[in-house]
Design a protein around this motif. Sequence first.
Motif, PDB file in Angstrom:
ATOM      1  N   ASN A 299      38.637   7.836  26.114  1.00  0.00           N
ATOM      2  CA  ASN A 299      38.494   8.892  27.113  1.00  0.00           C
ATOM      3  C   ASN A 299      37.577   8.401  28.225  1.00  0.00           C
ATOM      4  OD1 ASN A 299      35.823   9.227  26.268  1.00  0.00           O
ATOM      5  ND2 ASN A 299      36.248  11.074  25.104  1.00  0.00           N
ATOM      6  N   SER A 300      37.187   9.283  29.119  1.00  0.00           N
ATOM      7  CA  SER A 300      36.373   8.879  30.266  1.00  0.00           C
ATOM      8  C   SER A 300      34.969   8.424  29.885  1.00  0.00           C
ATOM      9  CB  SER A 300      36.285  10.029  31.273  1.00  0.00           C
ATOM     10  OG  SER A 300      35.651  11.145  30.672  1.00  0.00           O
ATOM     11  N   MET A 301      34.518   8.772  28.674  1.00  0.00           N
ATOM     12  CA  MET A 301      33.182   8.365  28.211  1.00  0.00           C
ATOM     13  C   MET A 301      33.200   6.972  27.581  1.00  0.00           C
ATOM     14  SD  MET A 301      30.924  11.202  28.363  1.00  0.00           S
ATOM     15  CE  MET A 301      29.794  10.735  27.129  1.00  0.00           C
ATOM     16  N   GLY A 302      34.351   6.590  27.003  1.00  0.00           N
ATOM     17  CA  GLY A 302      34.430   5.295  26.344  1.00  0.00           C
ATOM     18  C   GLY A 302      35.505   5.260  25.281  1.00  0.00           C
ATOM     19  N   ASN A 303      35.330   4.387  24.298  1.00  0.00           N
ATOM     20  CA  ASN A 303      36.318   4.191  23.244  1.00  0.00           C
ATOM     21  C   ASN A 303      35.704   4.474  21.873  1.00  0.00           C
ATOM     22  OD1 ASN A 303      38.272   3.166  25.124  1.00  0.00           O
ATOM     23  ND2 ASN A 303      37.132   1.258  25.110  1.00  0.00           N
ATOM     24  N   SER A 304      36.569   4.870  20.941  1.00  0.00           N
ATOM     25  CA  SER A 304      36.143   5.142  19.573  1.00  0.00           C
ATOM     26  C   SER A 304      36.984   4.306  18.620  1.00  0.00           C
ATOM     27  CB  SER A 304      36.326   6.620  19.246  1.00  0.00           C
ATOM     28  OG  SER A 304      35.639   7.423  20.178  1.00  0.00           O
ATOM     29  N   TYR A 305      36.327   3.779  17.603  1.00  0.00           N
ATOM     30  CA  TYR A 305      36.968   2.859  16.661  1.00  0.00           C
ATOM     31  C   TYR A 305      36.650   3.260  15.223  1.00  0.00           C
ATOM     32  CZ  TYR A 305      36.943  -0.211  20.791  1.00  0.00           C
ATOM     33  OH  TYR A 305      37.091  -0.735  22.045  1.00  0.00           O
ATOM     34  N   VAL A 306      37.531   2.844  14.307  1.00  0.00           N
ATOM     35  CA  VAL A 306      37.288   2.953  12.875  1.00  0.00           C
ATOM     36  C   VAL A 306      37.399   1.556  12.278  1.00  0.00           C
ATOM     37  CG1 VAL A 306      38.152   3.855  10.666  1.00  0.00           C
ATOM     38  CG2 VAL A 306      38.146   5.322  12.682  1.00  0.00           C
TER      39      VAL A 306
ATOM     40  N   VAL B  91      40.924   3.885  18.122  1.00  0.00           N
ATOM     41  CA  VAL B  91      41.616   5.109  17.754  1.00  0.00           C
ATOM     42  C   VAL B  91      41.705   6.078  18.921  1.00  0.00           C
ATOM     43  CG1 VAL B  91      41.496   7.137  16.239  1.00  0.00           C
ATOM     44  CG2 VAL B  91      40.945   4.867  15.338  1.00  0.00           C
ATOM     45  N   SER B  92      40.689   6.079  19.778  1.00  0.00           N
ATOM     46  CA  SER B  92      40.629   7.063  20.841  1.00  0.00           C
ATOM     47  C   SER B  92      39.986   6.463  22.086  1.00  0.00           C
ATOM     48  CB  SER B  92      39.818   8.267  20.357  1.00  0.00           C
ATOM     49  OG  SER B  92      39.884   9.330  21.261  1.00  0.00           O
TER      50      SER B  92
ATOM     51  N   TYR C 232      37.983  14.141  16.399  1.00  0.00           N
ATOM     52  CA  TYR C 232      39.147  14.615  15.657  1.00  0.00           C
ATOM     53  C   TYR C 232      40.113  13.458  15.403  1.00  0.00           C
ATOM     54  CZ  TYR C 232      43.076  17.518  14.230  1.00  0.00           C
ATOM     55  OH  TYR C 232      44.113  18.077  13.507  1.00  0.00           O
ATOM     56  N   ASN C 233      40.353  12.658  16.432  1.00  0.00           N
ATOM     57  CA  ASN C 233      41.261  11.517  16.272  1.00  0.00           C
ATOM     58  C   ASN C 233      40.722  10.515  15.260  1.00  0.00           C
ATOM     59  OD1 ASN C 233      42.920  12.693  18.192  1.00  0.00           O
ATOM     60  ND2 ASN C 233      42.072  11.507  19.871  1.00  0.00           N
ATOM     61  N   LEU C 234      39.422  10.272  15.274  1.00  0.00           N
ATOM     62  CA  LEU C 234      38.814   9.374  14.278  1.00  0.00           C
ATOM     63  C   LEU C 234      38.988   9.936  12.875  1.00  0.00           C
ATOM     64  CD1 LEU C 234      35.509   8.500  16.148  1.00  0.00           C
ATOM     65  CD2 LEU C 234      37.319   6.871  15.585  1.00  0.00           C
ATOM     66  N   MET C 235      38.736  11.236  12.726  1.00  0.00           N
ATOM     67  CA  MET C 235      38.864  11.895  11.425  1.00  0.00           C
ATOM     68  C   MET C 235      40.301  11.789  10.904  1.00  0.00           C
ATOM     69  SD  MET C 235      38.363  15.924  10.505  1.00  0.00           S
ATOM     70  CE  MET C 235      39.739  16.354  11.584  1.00  0.00           C
ATOM     71  N   LYS C 236      41.273  12.119  11.752  1.00  0.00           N
ATOM     72  CA  LYS C 236      42.675  12.064  11.337  1.00  0.00           C
ATOM     73  C   LYS C 236      43.103  10.641  10.983  1.00  0.00           C
ATOM     74  CE  LYS C 236      45.090  15.225  11.158  1.00  0.00           C
ATOM     75  NZ  LYS C 236      45.340  16.038   9.958  1.00  0.00           N
ATOM     76  N   PHE C 237      42.642   9.669  11.741  1.00  0.00           N
ATOM     77  CA  PHE C 237      42.974   8.270  11.450  1.00  0.00           C
ATOM     78  C   PHE C 237      42.433   7.884  10.076  1.00  0.00           C
ATOM     79  CE2 PHE C 237      42.265   3.728  11.407  1.00  0.00           C
ATOM     80  CZ  PHE C 237      43.442   3.228  11.938  1.00  0.00           C
ATOM     81  N   ALA C 238      41.187   8.244   9.799  1.00  0.00           N
ATOM     82  CA  ALA C 238      40.594   7.925   8.504  1.00  0.00           C
ATOM     83  C   ALA C 238      41.369   8.602   7.368  1.00  0.00           C
ATOM     84  CB  ALA C 238      39.122   8.338   8.475  1.00  0.00           C
ATOM     85  N   CYS C 239      41.726   9.866   7.563  1.00  0.00           N
ATOM     86  CA  CYS C 239      42.473  10.602   6.527  1.00  0.00           C
ATOM     87  C   CYS C 239      43.853   9.979   6.303  1.00  0.00           C
ATOM     88  CB  CYS C 239      42.620  12.073   6.924  1.00  0.00           C
ATOM     89  SG  CYS C 239      41.064  12.985   6.883  1.00  0.00           S
TER      90      CYS C 239
ATOM     91  N   ILE D 264      36.825  11.129   2.016  1.00  0.00           N
ATOM     92  CA  ILE D 264      37.039   9.834   2.655  1.00  0.00           C
ATOM     93  C   ILE D 264      35.699   9.354   3.217  1.00  0.00           C
ATOM     94  CG2 ILE D 264      38.319   8.569   4.435  1.00  0.00           C
ATOM     95  CD1 ILE D 264      40.061   9.945   2.212  1.00  0.00           C
ATOM     96  N   TYR D 265      35.410   8.085   3.014  1.00  0.00           N
ATOM     97  CA  TYR D 265      34.206   7.459   3.562  1.00  0.00           C
ATOM     98  C   TYR D 265      34.658   6.320   4.474  1.00  0.00           C
ATOM     99  CZ  TYR D 265      31.776  10.076  -0.014  1.00  0.00           C
ATOM    100  OH  TYR D 265      31.278  11.100  -0.788  1.00  0.00           O
ATOM    101  N   CYS D 266      34.023   6.215   5.640  1.00  0.00           N
ATOM    102  CA  CYS D 266      34.390   5.170   6.585  1.00  0.00           C
ATOM    103  C   CYS D 266      33.255   4.925   7.571  1.00  0.00           C
ATOM    104  CB  CYS D 266      35.662   5.530   7.334  1.00  0.00           C
ATOM    105  SG  CYS D 266      35.504   6.974   8.395  1.00  0.00           S
ATOM    106  N   GLN D 267      33.402   3.851   8.342  1.00  0.00           N
ATOM    107  CA  GLN D 267      32.469   3.552   9.411  1.00  0.00           C
ATOM    108  C   GLN D 267      33.183   3.712  10.745  1.00  0.00           C
ATOM    109  OE1 GLN D 267      29.435   0.598   9.073  1.00  0.00           O
ATOM    110  NE2 GLN D 267      30.297  -0.078   7.124  1.00  0.00           N
ATOM    111  N   VAL D 268      32.475   4.310  11.689  1.00  0.00           N
ATOM    112  CA  VAL D 268      33.034   4.529  13.023  1.00  0.00           C
ATOM    113  C   VAL D 268      32.119   3.901  14.070  1.00  0.00           C
ATOM    114  CG1 VAL D 268      34.194   6.662  12.350  1.00  0.00           C
ATOM    115  CG2 VAL D 268      31.910   6.773  13.322  1.00  0.00           C
ATOM    116  N   LEU D 269      32.721   3.538  15.170  1.00  0.00           N
ATOM    117  CA  LEU D 269      31.994   2.960  16.304  1.00  0.00           C
ATOM    118  C   LEU D 269      32.336   3.771  17.542  1.00  0.00           C
ATOM    119  CD1 LEU D 269      30.489   0.635  17.891  1.00  0.00           C
ATOM    120  CD2 LEU D 269      32.690  -0.511  17.976  1.00  0.00           C
TER     121      LEU D 269
END
Length: 138
Positions: A31-38, A28-29, A127-134, A50-55
Amino acid sequence: MQSKMKKLLLTALLCFSINGFAFNWVKVSKNSMGNSYVDVDSIKKRDGLIYCQVLIDNLKSIAGASYSSIGKWKVDCSNEKVVWLSLSSYSKSMGEGKITSATYHSSNLVGLTPNKILYPTLNSPYYNLMKFACDNAK
């Protein structure tokens, strides 16, 4: 009796072998620190939340031990707020390796701990993870 024991052992082995491979991670996102997933299969809508798992997959080790973290989120889309319900950090990328902590994560550097409310800033990875889940709630 032995037949039942064999079936029970086989069932237990199958359950433990599925561990990290049962997720359907979508990036989903970045940046310079790494990647974020749902995990898209985990996104569920219940009682208006909404309930979800993120990495969170870091490019560098955090505190010399953790390269990634998997957490369960509760998201209030209308108020744009997130609550970490649980959090586990791992010694390798993509939630693999040994669990290094069930409570530590790079987010703790900014004071985020399980059950603490987070209001993600616009266009941040959270924020991007939250919006993706929503946007993808079932």
